[in-house]
Design a protein around this motif. Structure first.
Motif, PDB file in Angstrom:
ATOM      1  N   GLU A   8      47.157  55.926  47.615  1.00  0.00           N
ATOM      2  CA  GLU A   8      46.194  57.129  47.322  1.00  0.00           C
ATOM      3  C   GLU A   8      46.634  57.673  46.005  1.00  0.00           C
ATOM      4  OE1 GLU A   8      43.163  60.043  49.646  1.00  0.00           O
ATOM      5  OE2 GLU A   8      45.346  59.536  50.584  1.00  0.00           O
ATOM      6  N   VAL A   9      47.952  58.090  46.059  1.00  0.00           N
ATOM      7  CA  VAL A   9      48.572  58.902  44.881  1.00  0.00           C
ATOM      8  C   VAL A   9      48.318  57.854  43.480  1.00  0.00           C
ATOM      9  CG1 VAL A   9      50.644  59.869  43.522  1.00  0.00           C
ATOM     10  CG2 VAL A   9      50.108  60.133  45.994  1.00  0.00           C
ATOM     11  N   MET A  10      48.768  56.627  43.710  1.00  0.00           N
ATOM     12  CA  MET A  10      48.513  55.870  42.569  1.00  0.00           C
ATOM     13  C   MET A  10      47.021  55.756  42.252  1.00  0.00           C
ATOM     14  SD  MET A  10      49.595  51.875  42.354  1.00  0.00           S
ATOM     15  CE  MET A  10      49.287  50.732  40.906  1.00  0.00           C
ATOM     16  N   LEU A  11      46.070  55.726  43.084  1.00  0.00           N
ATOM     17  CA  LEU A  11      44.685  55.739  42.845  1.00  0.00           C
ATOM     18  C   LEU A  11      44.250  57.027  42.077  1.00  0.00           C
ATOM     19  CD1 LEU A  11      41.751  54.304  42.901  1.00  0.00           C
ATOM     20  CD2 LEU A  11      41.677  55.338  45.234  1.00  0.00           C
ATOM     21  N   ASP A  12      44.602  58.133  42.355  1.00  0.00           N
ATOM     22  CA  ASP A  12      44.362  59.385  41.712  1.00  0.00           C
ATOM     23  C   ASP A  12      44.994  59.185  40.096  1.00  0.00           C
ATOM     24  OD1 ASP A  12      43.318  60.368  43.769  1.00  0.00           O
ATOM     25  OD2 ASP A  12      45.214  61.501  44.577  1.00  0.00           O
ATOM     26  N   PHE A  13      46.116  58.540  40.053  1.00  0.00           N
ATOM     27  CA  PHE A  13      46.491  58.419  38.848  1.00  0.00           C
ATOM     28  C   PHE A  13      45.678  57.453  38.018  1.00  0.00           C
ATOM     29  CE2 PHE A  13      49.021  55.662  35.731  1.00  0.00           C
ATOM     30  CZ  PHE A  13      49.780  56.581  35.090  1.00  0.00           C
ATOM     31  N   HIS A  14      45.240  56.428  38.609  1.00  0.00           N
ATOM     32  CA  HIS A  14      44.446  55.483  37.901  1.00  0.00           C
ATOM     33  C   HIS A  14      43.169  56.254  37.469  1.00  0.00           C
ATOM     34  CE1 HIS A  14      42.454  51.514  37.414  1.00  0.00           C
ATOM     35  NE2 HIS A  14      41.292  52.179  37.808  1.00  0.00           N
ATOM     36  N   LYS A  15      42.606  57.103  38.133  1.00  0.00           N
ATOM     37  CA  LYS A  15      41.429  57.592  37.933  1.00  0.00           C
ATOM     38  C   LYS A  15      41.549  59.080  36.895  1.00  0.00           C
ATOM     39  CE  LYS A  15      39.264  57.536  42.890  1.00  0.00           C
ATOM     40  NZ  LYS A  15      39.111  58.619  43.950  1.00  0.00           N
ATOM     41  N   ALA A  16      42.586  59.650  37.003  1.00  0.00           N
ATOM     42  CA  ALA A  16      42.887  60.653  36.076  1.00  0.00           C
ATOM     43  C   ALA A  16      43.038  60.024  34.668  1.00  0.00           C
ATOM     44  CB  ALA A  16      44.129  61.291  36.261  1.00  0.00           C
ATOM     45  N   ASN A  17      43.437  58.769  34.599  1.00  0.00           N
ATOM     46  CA  ASN A  17      43.624  58.170  33.117  1.00  0.00           C
ATOM     47  C   ASN A  17      42.588  57.330  32.859  1.00  0.00           C
ATOM     48  OD1 ASN A  17      46.327  58.743  32.211  1.00  0.00           O
ATOM     49  ND2 ASN A  17      46.875  58.306  34.140  1.00  0.00           N
ATOM     50  N   LYS A  18      41.397  57.323  33.718  1.00  0.00           N
ATOM     51  CA  LYS A  18      40.162  56.579  33.273  1.00  0.00           C
ATOM     52  C   LYS A  18      40.702  55.100  33.029  1.00  0.00           C
ATOM     53  CE  LYS A  18      36.977  60.237  31.820  1.00  0.00           C
ATOM     54  NZ  LYS A  18      37.992  61.306  32.107  1.00  0.00           N
ATOM     55  N   ALA A  19      41.546  54.555  33.871  1.00  0.00           N
ATOM     56  CA  ALA A  19      42.164  53.252  33.496  1.00  0.00           C
ATOM     57  C   ALA A  19      41.242  52.281  34.161  1.00  0.00           C
ATOM     58  CB  ALA A  19      43.383  53.239  34.429  1.00  0.00           C
ATOM     59  N   ASP A  20      41.310  51.047  33.519  1.00  0.00           N
ATOM     60  CA  ASP A  20      40.560  49.678  33.980  1.00  0.00           C
ATOM     61  C   ASP A  20      41.716  49.039  34.934  1.00  0.00           C
ATOM     62  OD1 ASP A  20      38.009  49.964  32.732  1.00  0.00           O
ATOM     63  OD2 ASP A  20      39.224  49.572  30.709  1.00  0.00           O
ATOM     64  N   VAL A  21      42.831  49.055  34.332  1.00  0.00           N
ATOM     65  CA  VAL A  21      43.923  48.494  35.302  1.00  0.00           C
ATOM     66  C   VAL A  21      45.251  49.440  35.467  1.00  0.00           C
ATOM     67  CG1 VAL A  21      45.381  46.417  35.510  1.00  0.00           C
ATOM     68  CG2 VAL A  21      43.242  46.310  34.401  1.00  0.00           C
ATOM     69  N   THR A  22      45.730  49.781  36.767  1.00  0.00           N
ATOM     70  CA  THR A  22      46.791  50.200  36.581  1.00  0.00           C
ATOM     71  C   THR A  22      48.017  49.406  37.013  1.00  0.00           C
ATOM     72  OG1 THR A  22      45.802  52.332  36.794  1.00  0.00           O
ATOM     73  CG2 THR A  22      48.051  52.466  37.736  1.00  0.00           C
TER      74      THR A  22
END
Length: 424
Positions: free
Chosen positions: A136-150
């Motif tokens: 869930e923390v990794m997903l928050d990072f993914h969303k915060a960076n507007k990433a396509d792939v993390t």
């Protein structure tokens, strides 16, 4: 339509050939670990602890024990009407039938499963790593960076970097370069084989590369996304993570559990590791037994000495026997007056009386020096070792053996004894 924010695809079809006889009859994620657990328990527990309640487990090689262990997912609270855990073996299609030929190909063949849940994000996991991570923390990072792939990544020693996919990032953690097992790595930030994809990005890449032979995430999907201008970010992880893909790393990871202050703690209340535990009676320690620094699972009976070792459930240690620096899996029986040093003994194995395992000096294994090393003795499941024999270091044994199989009662260092019909 069912809607899930994030689902997980757990790749658990690995043969694990570098674990030698331990994976002759069982997939690597189903190999026992830490006494009562199996390797796949760790990513499954991470999923439910992180709030990911929909997990597809992709199996292929020797899946019976893995399927039996997972069942309908009750121990991990993954027995759900909507979502939960689903076993996804290769299957025959109307036009053709094919095995999973690569990590990404396996996921591609299960597009229909993923589409059922219409996810925003797909988490790709490996079934053969030991670690605790809050996805869930990794997903928050993914969303915060507007990433396509993390990509989850962690620093490794520079001399080991060539074994991994290596990422080169800028100061904002955006990935500038991705190198799969480079000869001369540009950084020491290694991919952990854990990815979060936006569902639309993953689907596009899988479909576009569907004809790619042996399609793999590290070799094909990640470079494809990078070359097509997708936003790739590295989520740096600094906790404990171990790839137990070799006998030495598997042995070391088990031994680390019994350090005075273990780097990887199985006893934390807030992040439990769940497993499908057998219903067996409590352990019994006799009056003459001597034990120090061990993990001993339920159902074990100890009449001898056990030092610095990890014992699975139902293990029996006979009187006068001494076990040191070893891993004994479930239902191993050790006779009387044995000495066992630095051995990995798989499930349902029977050792006779007066057996010495780990004798003499180190000699390179003749058949598979890259697999059987580190001074270990590795014995496959359902094996039988007769009374009165000695077994040297860097050896492997599998099957029901008799006194005639040992030259003058000895299997010398570096030798391999595999009975007819057994696999190595």
């Amino acid at each position: 339509m069912i809607k899930k924010e994030m689902i997980a695809m757990l790749l658990a079809g690995g043969q694990g050939s570098r674990l030698g006889v331990l994976t002759a009859k069982v997939a690597k994620p189903a190999v026992a670990f830490g006494g009562k657990y199996r390797i796949i328990d760790f990513p499954l527990s991470n999923c439910i602890n992180s709030g990911v309640d929909t997990v597809g487990v992709l199996t292929q090689y020797q899946p019976l024990r893995l399927n039996t262990h997972i069942g309908i997912g009750i121990p991990w609270d993954l027995d759900r009407n909507v979502g939960g855990v689903t076993i996804l073996p290769p299957y025959e299609k109307s036009a053709s039938s094919e095995w999973y030929t690569g990590t990404a190909n396996a996921v591609y063949q299960n597009l229909n499963y993923m589409e059922t849940y219409n996810p925003d994000y797909v988490l790709i996991l490996s079934g053969d790593h030991i670690y605790k991570m809050d996805y869930e923390v990794m997903l928050d990072f993914h969303k915060a960076n507007k990433a396509d792939v993390t990509i989850a990544a962690m620093p490794v020693p520079m001399e080991e970097a060539g074994r991994f996919g290596i990422v080169v990032t800028d100061e904002e953690s955006r990935i500038k370069e991705f190198e799969e097992k480079p000869e001369n790595p540009s950084s020491n930030l290694a991919s952990m084989g854990i990815y979060i994809f936006n569902w639309s990005v993953l689907k596009e890449a899988l479909v576009k590369l569907s004809e790619q032979p042996n399609c793999d995430f590290g070799k094909h999907i990640i470079p494809f996304c990078h070359e097509n201008g997708k936003r790739l970010f590295a989520y740096e992880y600094n906790g404990y993570w171990k790839d137990v893909g070799t006998l030495n790393s598997y042995w070391e990871a088990n031994m680390e559990l019994i350090d005075i202050i273990p780097e990887f703690n199985l006893y934390e209340e807030f992040w439990k590791i769940y497993t499908n535990s057998a219903n067996i009676p409590p352990q019994y320690i006799s009056e003459q037994a001597v034990i120090d620094r061990c993990i001993i699972s339920n159902g074990s009976e100890i009449y001898g000495e056990v030092h610095n070792s990890v014992l699975g459930g139902g293990v029996i240690i006979g009187e006068g026997s001494i076990i040191r620096d070893s891993i004994l899996m479930r239902d191993v029986t050790i006779g009387k007056n044995c000495v066992i040093d630095k051995a990995i003994i798989a499930e349902d194995t029977e050792i006779g009386d007066n057996v010495i395992i780990g004798a003499g000096g180190e000699v390179l294994n003749k058949e598979k020096p890259g697999v059987y090393g580190g001074g270990l003795v590795t014995i496959g499941e359902n094996s039988v070792i007769p009374s009165g024999v000695q077994i040297g270091k860097n050896t492997a044994i599998s099957g029901v053996t008799s006194a005639e199989d040992y030259n003058n009662g000895m299997l010398g260092g570096g030798e391999t004894l595999i009975k007819a019909g057994e696999r190595i």
